[in-house]
Design a protein around this motif. Structure first.
Motif, short mmCIF file in Angstrom:
data_model
loop_
_atom_site.label_atom_id
_atom_site.label_comp_id
_atom_site.label_asym_id
_atom_site.label_seq_id
_atom_site.Cartn_x
_atom_site.Cartn_y
_atom_site.Cartn_z
N PRO A 138 46.61 19.11 36.45
CA PRO A 138 47.66 20.13 36.29
C PRO A 138 48.77 19.61 35.38
CG PRO A 138 47.83 19.08 38.44
CD PRO A 138 46.57 18.54 37.80
N VAL A 139 49.24 20.47 34.50
CA VAL A 139 50.29 20.08 33.56
C VAL A 139 51.50 21.02 33.67
CG1 VAL A 139 50.92 19.75 31.14
CG2 VAL A 139 48.67 19.02 31.95
N GLY A 140 51.27 22.31 33.50
CA GLY A 140 52.35 23.28 33.55
C GLY A 140 51.83 24.64 33.99
N GLU A 141 52.73 25.60 34.08
CA GLU A 141 52.38 26.95 34.49
C GLU A 141 52.92 27.94 33.47
OE1 GLU A 141 54.09 27.36 38.34
OE2 GLU A 141 52.53 26.18 39.35
N PRO A 142 52.30 29.12 33.36
CA PRO A 142 52.79 30.13 32.42
C PRO A 142 54.22 30.53 32.74
CG PRO A 142 50.59 30.69 33.20
CD PRO A 142 51.07 29.56 34.05
N LYS A 143 54.98 30.77 31.68
CA LYS A 143 56.33 31.29 31.81
C LYS A 143 56.34 32.75 31.38
CE LYS A 143 58.61 26.84 30.92
NZ LYS A 143 57.37 26.08 30.92
N GLY B 87 54.76 39.32 34.36
CA GLY B 87 55.00 39.17 35.79
C GLY B 87 54.48 37.86 36.33
N LEU B 88 55.33 37.12 37.01
CA LEU B 88 54.96 35.86 37.64
C LEU B 88 54.68 36.07 39.12
CD1 LEU B 88 57.70 33.56 36.02
CD2 LEU B 88 55.37 34.00 35.19
N PRO B 89 54.05 35.10 39.78
CA PRO B 89 53.78 35.26 41.21
C PRO B 89 55.04 35.63 41.99
CG PRO B 89 52.63 33.34 40.36
CD PRO B 89 53.49 33.84 39.25
N GLY B 90 54.94 36.68 42.81
CA GLY B 90 56.06 37.13 43.61
C GLY B 90 56.90 38.22 42.97
N ASP C 11 58.68 54.79 29.50
CA ASP C 11 58.46 53.76 28.48
C ASP C 11 59.19 52.47 28.84
OD1 ASP C 11 56.99 55.48 26.58
OD2 ASP C 11 58.90 56.54 26.41
N THR C 12 59.57 52.32 30.10
CA THR C 12 60.43 51.21 30.48
C THR C 12 59.76 50.29 31.49
OG1 THR C 12 62.42 52.54 30.11
CG2 THR C 12 62.66 50.58 31.47
N LEU C 13 59.81 48.99 31.21
CA LEU C 13 59.31 47.97 32.10
C LEU C 13 60.47 47.45 32.96
CD1 LEU C 13 57.08 45.86 32.93
CD2 LEU C 13 57.92 44.44 31.04
N SER C 14 60.24 47.30 34.24
CA SER C 14 61.25 46.72 35.13
C SER C 14 60.65 45.54 35.88
CB SER C 14 61.79 47.76 36.11
OG SER C 14 60.76 48.24 36.97
N GLN D 67 48.59 34.37 40.65
CA GLN D 67 48.14 35.38 39.71
C GLN D 67 49.31 35.86 38.85
OE1 GLN D 67 45.02 38.05 40.98
NE2 GLN D 67 45.18 37.32 43.09
N TYR D 68 48.97 36.60 37.77
CA TYR D 68 49.97 37.02 36.80
C TYR D 68 49.72 38.47 36.40
CZ TYR D 68 50.80 32.03 36.65
OH TYR D 68 51.06 30.75 37.01
N PHE D 69 50.79 39.12 35.92
CA PHE D 69 50.69 40.48 35.40
C PHE D 69 50.89 40.39 33.90
CE2 PHE D 69 51.81 44.89 34.61
CZ PHE D 69 51.11 45.59 35.59
N VAL D 70 49.92 40.90 33.13
CA VAL D 70 49.97 40.75 31.68
C VAL D 70 49.95 42.12 31.01
CG1 VAL D 70 48.88 38.47 31.68
CG2 VAL D 70 47.44 40.51 31.55
N MET D 71 50.61 42.22 29.86
CA MET D 71 50.66 43.46 29.10
C MET D 71 50.57 43.15 27.62
SD MET D 71 53.65 45.59 31.15
CE MET D 71 53.50 47.02 30.08
#
Length: 267
Positions: free
Chosen positions: A106-111, A134-137, A145-148, A209-213
């Motif tokens: 292990p080195v790092g995690e996504p930001k 989106g990061l875990p939690g 058209d808006t991300l929150s 897990q992560y949320f990607v767009m």
């Protein structure tokens, strides 16, 4: 891509084993035979001696340092165009074994805001590229058209109408906006007022897990639309995209070539 990875591993191991067997057994047998010189070795050993160092270096660089990919779609416009050849940092999120993608160190995690290459859970034989939003939690919402994120709508600034050229011409006329992700500002494309209702909703990102767009919000098959799960498992990550090293299409770049893209960093 997976077939090439398997072939590279097989050829590297095969040529290495041949050289090891030659050093331990075959070379001694040849030397023991009268009239044979040390250089009189089988062709397969000769080829292995020539190709093994090259194969080993390519395997190490590709598996643990950086791997090239080509962008096939418009889902990450305006930041990545069709025909961009990118480099992906393979150790940003840990050292992983080739083929299995098993993390060994292990080195790092996504930001939040990282542009990542991964294998989508519903298409594990493919490599996709999106942005981590989106990061875990995190509680992710996308309405209109808006991300929150965690109940806070992101800020947007209009930069005018997008004028594409070359591989990016298909999105000419879309709205070019800056989106203020926490800790990272980047550009997105949107057809304002025409958001797909199927991509509207609220999600809580599970641990690990992560949320990607995609940055091209109205032309991206991302976490909003995945049906089996809306989230990207950490173990599916391949690495972090960090640089465009070429943009061209067609044999020898005859169809298109964008020299201004060479060496561009990915934000």
């Amino acid at each position: 891509m997976k077939l090439f990875e398997i072939l590279l591993v097989v050829l590297t191991l095969g040529s290495g084993l041949i050289l090891l067997a030659d050093k331990l057994f075959l070379a001694k047998r040849r030397a023991a035979k009268a009239g044979l010189l040390d250089g009189d070795e089988p062709a397969v050993v000769d080829y292995s001696r020539a190709f093994f160092p090259v194969l080993a270096v390519v395997l190490i660089l590709r598996s643990f340092v950086a791997e090239p990919y080509k962008i096939p779609s418009s889902s990450m416009m305006p930041n990545l165009l069709i025909g961009d050849f990118i480099l992906v940092n393979k150790f940003s999120y840990g050292f992983r074994l080739p083929i299995t993608n098993t993390k060994i160190i292990p080195v790092g995690e996504p930001k939040r805001g990282d542009v990542v290459v991964f294998k989508p859970p519903h298409a594990p034989d493919q490599n996709w590229i999106k942005r981590v939003v989106g990061l875990p939690g995190d509680r992710i919402g996308f309405h209109g058209d808006t991300l929150s994120i965690n109940g806070q709508p992101l800020g947007y600034q209009e930069k005018g109408e997008y004028i594409g050229k070359g591989p990016g011409a298909e999105m000419t006329g879309a709205s070019l906006l800056t989106e203020d992700l926490p800790g990272r500002t980047h550009t997105v494309l949107e057809l304002l007022g025409r958001a797909d209702p199927r991509g509207q909703g609220d999600w809580v990102v599970p641990e690990g897990q992560y949320f990607v767009m995609g940055d091209n919000r109205d032309n991206s098959e991302d976490s909003r639309f995945w049906t089996q799960t809306h989230f990207l498992p950490e173990e599916n990550l391949r690495g972090k995209a960090f640089m465009i090293w070429l943009n061209c299409s067609g044999w020898f770049c005859k169809a298109s070539f964008e020299p201004s893209r060479i060496g561009t960093g990915i934000q």
